[in-house]
Design a protein around this motif. Structure first.
Motif, mmCIF file in Angstrom:
data_model
loop_
_atom_site.group_PDB
_atom_site.id
_atom_site.type_symbol
_atom_site.label_atom_id
_atom_site.label_comp_id
_atom_site.label_asym_id
_atom_site.label_seq_id
_atom_site.Cartn_x
_atom_site.Cartn_y
_atom_site.Cartn_z
ATOM 1 N N ALA A 12 -37.725 -32.313 -14.394
ATOM 2 C CA ALA A 12 -37.963 -33.993 -14.157
ATOM 3 C C ALA A 12 -37.391 -35.063 -15.016
ATOM 4 O O ALA A 12 -36.930 -35.835 -15.057
ATOM 5 C CB ALA A 12 -39.629 -34.179 -14.895
ATOM 6 N N LEU A 15 -33.123 -34.992 -14.296
ATOM 7 C CA LEU A 15 -33.496 -35.748 -13.187
ATOM 8 C C LEU A 15 -33.065 -37.238 -13.579
ATOM 9 O O LEU A 15 -32.639 -37.847 -12.518
ATOM 10 C CB LEU A 15 -34.352 -35.049 -11.736
ATOM 11 C CG LEU A 15 -34.345 -33.599 -11.579
ATOM 12 C CD1 LEU A 15 -35.244 -33.760 -11.156
ATOM 13 C CD2 LEU A 15 -32.812 -33.437 -10.567
ATOM 14 N N ARG A 16 -34.385 -37.505 -14.147
ATOM 15 C CA ARG A 16 -34.979 -39.015 -14.203
ATOM 16 C C ARG A 16 -33.582 -39.973 -14.925
ATOM 17 O O ARG A 16 -33.166 -40.689 -14.246
ATOM 18 C CB ARG A 16 -35.949 -39.329 -15.285
ATOM 19 C CG ARG A 16 -36.573 -41.156 -15.198
ATOM 20 C CD ARG A 16 -37.539 -40.870 -15.794
ATOM 21 N NE ARG A 16 -37.328 -40.712 -16.923
ATOM 22 C CZ ARG A 16 -36.771 -41.887 -17.884
ATOM 23 N NH1 ARG A 16 -36.694 -42.503 -17.705
ATOM 24 N NH2 ARG A 16 -36.553 -41.985 -19.531
ATOM 25 N N GLU A 20 -26.902 -34.619 -11.873
ATOM 26 C CA GLU A 20 -26.638 -33.330 -10.961
ATOM 27 C C GLU A 20 -26.876 -32.209 -10.987
ATOM 28 O O GLU A 20 -26.560 -31.418 -12.241
ATOM 29 C CB GLU A 20 -25.591 -34.091 -10.463
ATOM 30 C CG GLU A 20 -25.294 -33.308 -9.451
ATOM 31 C CD GLU A 20 -24.331 -32.911 -8.536
ATOM 32 O OE1 GLU A 20 -23.642 -31.587 -7.206
ATOM 33 O OE2 GLU A 20 -23.112 -33.706 -9.152
ATOM 34 N N LEU A 46 -41.285 -28.172 -9.202
ATOM 35 C CA LEU A 46 -40.563 -29.331 -8.141
ATOM 36 C C LEU A 46 -39.197 -29.847 -8.326
ATOM 37 O O LEU A 46 -38.792 -29.920 -7.754
ATOM 38 C CB LEU A 46 -40.056 -29.843 -10.338
ATOM 39 C CG LEU A 46 -39.732 -31.027 -10.009
ATOM 40 C CD1 LEU A 46 -40.350 -32.620 -10.043
ATOM 41 C CD2 LEU A 46 -39.501 -31.481 -11.933
ATOM 42 N N GLU A 49 -39.762 -29.516 -4.226
ATOM 43 C CA GLU A 49 -39.846 -30.826 -4.056
ATOM 44 C C GLU A 49 -38.126 -31.593 -4.029
ATOM 45 O O GLU A 49 -38.505 -32.677 -3.337
ATOM 46 C CB GLU A 49 -41.012 -31.683 -5.001
ATOM 47 C CG GLU A 49 -42.116 -30.903 -4.587
ATOM 48 C CD GLU A 49 -43.431 -31.233 -6.071
ATOM 49 O OE1 GLU A 49 -42.570 -32.213 -6.860
ATOM 50 O OE2 GLU A 49 -44.407 -30.873 -5.989
ATOM 51 N N ASN A 50 -37.803 -31.791 -4.815
ATOM 52 C CA ASN A 50 -35.946 -32.070 -4.884
ATOM 53 C C ASN A 50 -35.162 -31.823 -4.173
ATOM 54 O O ASN A 50 -33.825 -31.648 -4.848
ATOM 55 C CB ASN A 50 -35.917 -32.854 -6.395
ATOM 56 C CG ASN A 50 -36.603 -33.147 -6.866
ATOM 57 O OD1 ASN A 50 -36.431 -34.872 -7.409
ATOM 58 N ND2 ASN A 50 -37.520 -32.896 -7.908
ATOM 59 N N GLU A 51 -35.468 -30.977 -3.545
ATOM 60 C CA GLU A 51 -34.516 -29.831 -2.476
ATOM 61 C C GLU A 51 -33.100 -29.162 -3.187
ATOM 62 O O GLU A 51 -32.374 -29.756 -3.055
ATOM 63 C CB GLU A 51 -34.277 -30.989 -1.459
ATOM 64 C CG GLU A 51 -35.030 -31.397 -0.135
ATOM 65 C CD GLU A 51 -33.992 -32.865 1.036
ATOM 66 O OE1 GLU A 51 -33.279 -32.735 0.066
ATOM 67 O OE2 GLU A 51 -34.950 -32.306 1.215
ATOM 68 N N ILE A 52 -33.808 -28.968 -4.147
ATOM 69 C CA ILE A 52 -32.477 -28.326 -5.063
ATOM 70 C C ILE A 52 -33.017 -26.933 -5.056
ATOM 71 O O ILE A 52 -33.571 -25.840 -4.569
ATOM 72 C CB ILE A 52 -33.204 -28.140 -6.227
ATOM 73 C CG1 ILE A 52 -32.428 -30.133 -7.077
ATOM 74 C CG2 ILE A 52 -31.829 -27.693 -8.198
ATOM 75 C CD1 ILE A 52 -33.314 -30.380 -8.230
#
Length: 301
Positions: A12, A15-16, A20, A46, A49-52
């Protein structure tokens, strides 16, 4: 590459910070709880949720898995409590290599359970280390370190919750420093120690030993595998204790409020227990149910 909650917290933060993330590698989903519900690792939730893209290989030694990782073309691989060893062919893929967040002041407590063993051994401090990975077990050169105090009653679970956000910050700072070429790794120095995985057998309490030692075992084994003793053929898990004054025969009940037991040296108050097949309760409640009073001795069998 990571699996438990601390890995989720670190992802998290990465990403914050705007990095990338080309893909997330984690362990396979596992059945959890009495109903054995198939549950995804926190880091997977997670990532999705972030389409990774998420990958859950059983091993990274398979040629197909290595080829798939090469296709992602990562500049850097970040490892946080992943649970799989990275073979040389994986370590060589990224331009900046592979870095690992380890929850100890390396070279102390190399292995799978550094926080737990630091607590079990009664350490007053531990720390976070970001290291450049090599083929050894937590033997690579150090990029950054940060000390963290351990409270006298803090459990391993509480300490992990405390260090997770600090680890995310330190990891993100290290990644930025690598990008800017403002950091270099230095070899580990000093004596090393091991932190192997815990198991239920090593979590058994022995009231013949010092109260402080037992208190630390309880703290270090919480939340898993949980310290325990047996009384009249039933296992009793010990969730929380505190050191107390008093002396007597090891295992002797000195007081029931709180339930205080004499040890080989000192005494231990058993604050919260979970008897076999029952819900958690206070030590006092358990003692009342077993009709224990001062002078009785816990039958550790």
């Amino acid at each position: 590459m990571g699996t438990p909650e601390i890995a989720r917290v670190c992802l998290a933060e990465v990403l914050r910070q705007g990095h990338e993330v080309a893909g997330v590698y984690t362990r396979q989903d596992k059945p959890v709880g009495r109903k054995q519900v198939l549950t995804a690792p926190p880091v997977k939730v997670l990532a999705e949720e972030n389409e990774i893209p998420v990958f859950q290989p059983q091993s990274l030694r398979d040629a197909g898995q290595v080829a798939q990782l090469r296709e992602l073309a990562p500049a850097l691989i970040v490892v946080v409590a992943y649970g799989l060893l990275l073979p040389p062919q994986v370590l060589d893929i990224p331009q900046y290599g592979c870095i690992n967040l380890h929850v100890s002041l390396l070279p102390q407590y190399r292995g799978a359970a550094p926080i737990q063993w630091a607590v079990i051994h009664g350490e007053e401090k531990t720390g976070l280390t970001v290291m450049q990975m090599d083929e050894g077990l937590d033997t690579g050169p150090i990029l950054t370190q940060e000390e963290i105090a351990i409270g006298p009653d803090t459990t391993a679970g509480e300490l992990l919750e405390e260090v997770a956000p600090l680890g995310g910050r330190l990891l993100a700072e290290t990644i930025s420093a690598l990008e800017g070429a403002t950091i270099r790794a230095v070899p580990q120095k000093g004596p090393s120690s091991a932190a192997p995985s815990l198991d239920k057998t090593m979590a058994q309490l022995d009231f013949e030993k010092a109260a402080g030692r037992m208190h630390n075992l309880v703290r270090g084994c919480n939340p898993w595998p949980l310290a325990w003793f047996t009384h009249e053929g039933k296992r009793v898990q010990v969730l929380r204790t505190k050191k107390a004054d008093g002396r007597g025969k090891p295992g002797e009940v000195l007081h029931t409020d709180p339930l205080t037991i004499a040890c080989g040296r000192g005494a231990l108050a058993l604050l919260h227990l979970k008897p076999e097949g029952k819900k958690a309760m206070t030590g006092t409640q358990w003692a009342m149910g077993r009709r224990l009073g001062p002078g009785d001795v816990l039958a550790n069998r």
